[in-house]
Design a protein around this motif. Structure first.
Motif, PDB file in Angstrom:
ATOM      1  N   GLU A   1      36.738  80.072  12.997  1.00 47.76           N
ATOM      2  CA  GLU A   1      37.098  80.294  11.601  1.00 47.76           C
ATOM      3  C   GLU A   1      37.316  78.948  10.932  1.00 47.76           C
ATOM      4  OE1 GLU A   1      36.943  83.102  10.163  1.00 47.76           O
ATOM      5  OE2 GLU A   1      36.975  84.566  11.804  1.00 47.76           O
ATOM      6  N   SER A   2      36.794  78.790   9.732  1.00 45.09           N
ATOM      7  CA  SER A   2      36.735  77.480   9.096  1.00 45.09           C
ATOM      8  C   SER A   2      38.105  76.852   8.872  1.00 45.09           C
ATOM      9  CB  SER A   2      35.986  77.580   7.757  1.00 45.09           C
ATOM     10  OG  SER A   2      36.603  78.535   6.912  1.00 45.09           O
ATOM     11  N   ALA A   3      39.145  77.641   8.743  1.00 45.76           N
ATOM     12  CA  ALA A   3      40.466  77.088   8.436  1.00 45.76           C
ATOM     13  C   ALA A   3      41.047  76.285   9.591  1.00 45.76           C
ATOM     14  CB  ALA A   3      41.431  78.216   8.054  1.00 45.76           C
TER      15      ALA A   3
ATOM     16  N   PRO B   1      26.154  80.335  10.277  1.00 43.76           N
ATOM     17  CA  PRO B   1      26.285  81.487  11.186  1.00 43.76           C
ATOM     18  C   PRO B   1      26.744  82.724  10.435  1.00 43.76           C
ATOM     19  CG  PRO B   1      28.182  80.042  11.395  1.00 43.76           C
ATOM     20  CD  PRO B   1      27.215  79.341  10.484  1.00 43.76           C
ATOM     21  N   SER B   2      26.356  83.871  10.953  1.00 39.65           N
ATOM     22  CA  SER B   2      26.792  85.132  10.353  1.00 39.65           C
ATOM     23  C   SER B   2      28.288  85.324  10.574  1.00 39.65           C
ATOM     24  CB  SER B   2      26.023  86.304  10.959  1.00 39.65           C
ATOM     25  OG  SER B   2      26.394  86.479  12.320  1.00 39.65           O
ATOM     26  N   ALA B   3      28.894  86.126   9.731  1.00 40.58           N
ATOM     27  CA  ALA B   3      30.314  86.439   9.881  1.00 40.58           C
ATOM     28  C   ALA B   3      30.574  87.113  11.219  1.00 40.58           C
ATOM     29  CB  ALA B   3      30.778  87.334   8.728  1.00 40.58           C
ATOM     30  N   GLU B   4      29.628  87.929  11.675  1.00 41.74           N
ATOM     31  CA  GLU B   4      29.790  88.614  12.954  1.00 41.74           C
ATOM     32  C   GLU B   4      29.799  87.610  14.114  1.00 41.74           C
ATOM     33  OE1 GLU B   4      27.580  92.019  15.725  1.00 41.74           O
ATOM     34  OE2 GLU B   4      26.713  91.418  13.798  1.00 41.74           O
ATOM     35  N   LEU B   5      28.911  86.609  14.066  1.00 36.02           N
ATOM     36  CA  LEU B   5      28.866  85.619  15.134  1.00 36.02           C
ATOM     37  C   LEU B   5      30.125  84.749  15.119  1.00 36.02           C
ATOM     38  CD1 LEU B   5      27.311  84.392  17.483  1.00 36.02           C
ATOM     39  CD2 LEU B   5      26.127  82.910  15.840  1.00 36.02           C
TER      40      LEU B   5
END
Length: 298
Positions: free
Chosen positions: A191-193, A208-212
């Motif tokens: 997660e980017s945070a 990348p996809s949210a699922e990945l």
């Protein structure tokens, strides 16, 4: 003299330890694409452009075999492998404790996910299938990883049944679940945070996809079958936020998985086995105590 101090002295000695065979993980070829990356590169202690994944074997000290194995995943942001400082030195230390150590040379950013996961799960299956040959018990095989190598070790701890991690041959029938894990300043979340942006980009690509992202954010993949875990991290880590270890520890606690976390004020990132890092330099002794408490060493 405490064994951890002896281990540090051995690591500092040019002739320390007994490196054994180098084992090719995929003698018949690995699954998935085979990009042309050019020759493998060795720059001082760092390896890059890996295209032949291997395990380097470090036999347990002959006078104190613990019948325990650890597969070591060096860090390097999924771009390079810190093969000496976060591989060879750890293996020397573990060997001195009576543990048979295996340093993993896994594929990196030229391949991306799921190639590193395939390599670490293949390594666990291989060692477990040949446990008698290595003098280890098949239910005493753990993983250890630093930084991005910590993400890979934690991936093995949580995604050992992921279909994408299989090799497509008979060895897939052997369990790839580690029996314990030791994670040093690990990347955990994608997660980017809180992630380490370089590791995320090298492993998952730029979009990348949210699922990945969710799948490879390992704090979201913990369950009751995740193995007992030791976490080490420094508050002043400027590369991989300490939140990564905290999130993973909280997930392990919610799942009732035995876990221990040691957070240090000083130590920064990539502390390895160096002296002069304040109380963080004592981590080998603390890890030895954890291994002994779990009956993994005498």
């Amino acid at each position: 003299m405490r064994s951890w101090i002896l281990a540090l002295l051995l690591v500092a000695s040019a002739g320390a330890g007994a490196q054994g065979n180098v084992v090719t993980l995929w003698p018949n070829g690995f699954p998935g694409p085979h990009p042309q990356l050019g020759p493998e590169r060795l720059d001082d202690e760092r390896i890059s452009n890996v295209s032949v994944p291997t395990l380097t074997v470090y036999p347990a000290s002959y006078d104190r075999p613990a019948h325990t194995a650890v597969i070591i995943c060096p860090g390097g942001g999924y771009e390079i492998l810190s093969f000496t400082r976060e591989g060879h030195q750890y293996a020397q230390w573990l060997s001195n404790l009576g543990i048979t150590a295996f340093v993993l040379k896994s594929r990196l950013s030229g391949y991306g996910h799921p190639a590193p996961l395939q390599d670490v799960l293949r390594a666990i299956r291989l060692v477990r299938s040949q446990a008698a040959q290595y003098g280890v018990a098949p239910d005493r095989i753990g993983v250890m990883g630093s930084s991005a190598g910590g993400h890979l070790a934690a991936s093995a701890s949580t995604l050992y049944n992921l279909p994408a991690g299989r090799g497509g041959d008979a060895l897939d029938a052997v369990s790839a679940r580690p029996d314990f894990a030791m994670l040093m300043y690990p990347v955990i979340s994608m997660e980017s945070a809180v992630t380490h942006a370089g590791s995320r980009r090298a492993l998952l690509g730029t979009s990348p996809s949210a699922e990945l992202v969710r799948q490879m954010s390992l704090e979201q993949q913990v369950n009751a079958q995740t193995p007992p875990t030791l976490l080490m991290h420094s508050q002043d880590d400027g590369a991989v936020p300490v939140d990564n270890s905290i999130l993973y520890f909280q997930a392990l606690t919610r799942a009732h998985v035995p876990a221990e976390m040691m957070l240090f004020e000083h130590g920064g990132h990539g502390m390895g086995m160096r002296a002069g890092q304040g109380t963080a330099s004592n981590w080998p002794r603390r890890a030895e105590e954890w291994l002994r408490d779990r009956k993994l060493i005498p």
